[in-house]
Write a protein that holds these residues in place. Sequence first.
Motif, PDB file in Angstrom:
ATOM      1  N   GLN A 185      43.047  45.790  44.015  1.00  0.00           N
ATOM      2  CA  GLN A 185      42.332  45.890  43.382  1.00  0.00           C
ATOM      3  C   GLN A 185      41.134  45.546  42.846  1.00  0.00           C
ATOM      4  OE1 GLN A 185      44.711  43.250  40.590  1.00  0.00           O
ATOM      5  NE2 GLN A 185      46.699  44.297  40.500  1.00  0.00           N
ATOM      6  N   SER A 186      39.739  45.499  41.771  1.00  0.00           N
ATOM      7  CA  SER A 186      38.619  45.136  41.783  1.00  0.00           C
ATOM      8  C   SER A 186      39.059  43.712  41.537  1.00  0.00           C
ATOM      9  CB  SER A 186      38.002  45.183  40.286  1.00  0.00           C
ATOM     10  OG  SER A 186      38.182  47.025  40.580  1.00  0.00           O
ATOM     11  N   HIS A 187      37.875  42.960  42.412  1.00  0.00           N
ATOM     12  CA  HIS A 187      37.813  41.524  42.604  1.00  0.00           C
ATOM     13  C   HIS A 187      36.199  40.903  43.169  1.00  0.00           C
ATOM     14  CE1 HIS A 187      39.557  37.315  43.188  1.00  0.00           C
ATOM     15  NE2 HIS A 187      38.378  36.854  44.401  1.00  0.00           N
ATOM     16  N   VAL A 188      36.287  40.145  41.685  1.00  0.00           N
ATOM     17  CA  VAL A 188      34.985  39.455  40.939  1.00  0.00           C
ATOM     18  C   VAL A 188      34.862  37.784  42.025  1.00  0.00           C
ATOM     19  CG1 VAL A 188      32.728  38.618  39.643  1.00  0.00           C
ATOM     20  CG2 VAL A 188      34.787  40.786  39.364  1.00  0.00           C
ATOM     21  N   LEU A 189      33.804  36.993  42.421  1.00  0.00           N
ATOM     22  CA  LEU A 189      33.688  36.279  43.252  1.00  0.00           C
ATOM     23  C   LEU A 189      33.279  35.230  42.544  1.00  0.00           C
ATOM     24  CD1 LEU A 189      33.592  34.367  46.097  1.00  0.00           C
ATOM     25  CD2 LEU A 189      31.441  35.745  46.070  1.00  0.00           C
ATOM     26  N   GLU A 190      33.994  34.123  41.872  1.00  0.00           N
ATOM     27  CA  GLU A 190      33.656  33.218  41.256  1.00  0.00           C
ATOM     28  C   GLU A 190      32.937  32.334  42.270  1.00  0.00           C
ATOM     29  OE1 GLU A 190      36.488  32.953  38.534  1.00  0.00           O
ATOM     30  OE2 GLU A 190      36.117  35.350  37.386  1.00  0.00           O
TER      31      GLU A 190
END
Length: 273
Positions: free
Chosen positions: A100-105
Amino acid sequence: MVSNTSAIASFVEAAPPGELSDVVADIKALTSDDPNLLQSLGPAFEKYNEEQFATVKLPGGSQAVVISSHNSLGDGRYYDVESQRSFAFDHTTQRASAVQSHVLESQHSDLIKSLLKSVSTHAKEHYPSSSVGVYPIENDSLIAIVLVANKYSPNNFWNGRWRSLYLLHPSTGALTGSLHVDVHYYEDGNVRLLTTKPVSASVSASPSAQDVVRQVAAVERKYQEDLNRAFASLSEGAFKGLRRQLPVTRQKVEWEKIAGYRLGQDIGGGRAR
């Protein structure tokens, strides 16, 4: 069964680099009367994969990504900063799925991405088959830098792994961690090198990625030089003292050529090939 499971789990956790599948095959052969035993070894496989920085290629991807406790999302899922993906990982089969897509926070996202690029360049220049990961940890107060390099040569009866772990405090520049080398040689014998070096260094406060990588390169270069000196001392002193003057071949060992011997066949008089 609890004690048996614990004992067998220790075999998994101590598997040499590149030889986990061989260990699993042996476990299956030795415990054929209990086909469900492997299912109970899930925690041992997870511990091994995370501590050894196992790598896996994501479906449709070409770059191997790192498995560690530092990029774990829980429930068997992990994430990769570079590809901006998360995925499920089966610790027994060492396969990835459910990408899945994963955005670094992270408040340090720019530094993390810069570190990832710089450390990757460093790894490609100095290590074969290397993989790198950089992750925010400890509620975004630290940055974990993970590097693993594997070199397997089963046809020549040896496998090896280098692991580096650095914990960077972005505000102070403090850099701590450890270096690990694990090499297994098993031609007509069974020799294993396991060594760990703690790291404690510092770079400037609010450091750049280049500052950090320069320090990383210096630390790793010194460790490799120390290992080379230790091997030279071993072959010239301690190793020579452990051997009889004449091996079973009845010929004296030429110690100045020790690095060129095949351990079992040439020194111990093993079978000819």
